[in-house]
Design a protein around this motif. Structure first.
Motif, mmCIF file in Angstrom:
data_model
loop_
_atom_site.group_PDB
_atom_site.id
_atom_site.type_symbol
_atom_site.label_atom_id
_atom_site.label_comp_id
_atom_site.label_asym_id
_atom_site.label_seq_id
_atom_site.Cartn_x
_atom_site.Cartn_y
_atom_site.Cartn_z
ATOM 1 N N LYS A 6 23.086 58.395 56.836
ATOM 2 C CA LYS A 6 21.703 57.921 56.892
ATOM 3 C C LYS A 6 21.364 57.046 55.693
ATOM 4 N N ALA A 7 21.885 57.395 54.523
ATOM 5 C CA ALA A 7 21.603 56.598 53.321
ATOM 6 C C ALA A 7 22.241 55.211 53.420
ATOM 7 N N VAL A 8 23.484 55.161 53.879
ATOM 8 C CA VAL A 8 24.158 53.870 54.030
ATOM 9 C C VAL A 8 23.438 53.037 55.089
ATOM 10 N N ALA A 9 23.072 53.676 56.196
ATOM 11 C CA ALA A 9 22.369 52.965 57.263
ATOM 12 C C ALA A 9 21.042 52.403 56.765
ATOM 13 N N LEU A 10 20.291 53.200 56.033
ATOM 14 C CA LEU A 10 19.001 52.749 55.529
ATOM 15 C C LEU A 10 19.163 51.648 54.484
ATOM 16 N N ALA A 11 20.181 51.747 53.649
ATOM 17 C CA ALA A 11 20.428 50.709 52.641
ATOM 18 C C ALA A 11 20.748 49.379 53.309
ATOM 19 N N LEU A 12 21.651 49.377 54.286
ATOM 20 C CA LEU A 12 22.000 48.132 54.958
ATOM 21 C C LEU A 12 20.831 47.609 55.785
ATOM 22 N N ALA A 13 20.077 48.499 56.406
ATOM 23 C CA ALA A 13 18.902 48.081 57.167
ATOM 24 C C ALA A 13 17.883 47.401 56.260
ATOM 25 N N THR A 14 17.668 47.946 55.085
ATOM 26 C CA THR A 14 16.718 47.366 54.139
ATOM 27 C C THR A 14 17.177 45.991 53.675
#
Length: 92
Positions: A6-14
């Protein structure tokens, strides 16, 4: 090391959403130059001639930012899942 999906996904999404926002701002401020730059960047030197200058409407800009945010999230999550799966199989 295991990645938090979730952290990696949110970082790339941002990051994807911010890059899309920057793109929208540049297309709004200097459309021809922005299209010329992106044409050069993706080796399509005549991109601006093919698609012309772009007018960014509020709805299109917001939809693009949301789309890139969502795609970034999915790609980031998938990256972390695959990374964790491949990392498990590596000998220590």
């Amino acid at each position: 090391m295991k990645l938090n999906q979730k952290a990696v996904a949110l970082a790339l999404a941002t990051v994807s959403g911010l890059l899309s926002l920057i793109c929208v701002i540049f297309i709004k401020l200097i459309p021809a130059q922005t299209m010329n730059f992106f044409g050069w960047l993706i080796h399509m030197n005549k991109l601006a001639d093919i698609v012309g200058s772009r007018e960014v409407m509020l709805g299109n800009g917001v939809a693009g930012i949301i789309t890139f945010f969502a795609l970034g999230y999915v790609i980031g999550w998938l990256f972390a899942v695959l990374y964790n799966k491949f990392a498990e199989k590596q000998p220590q």
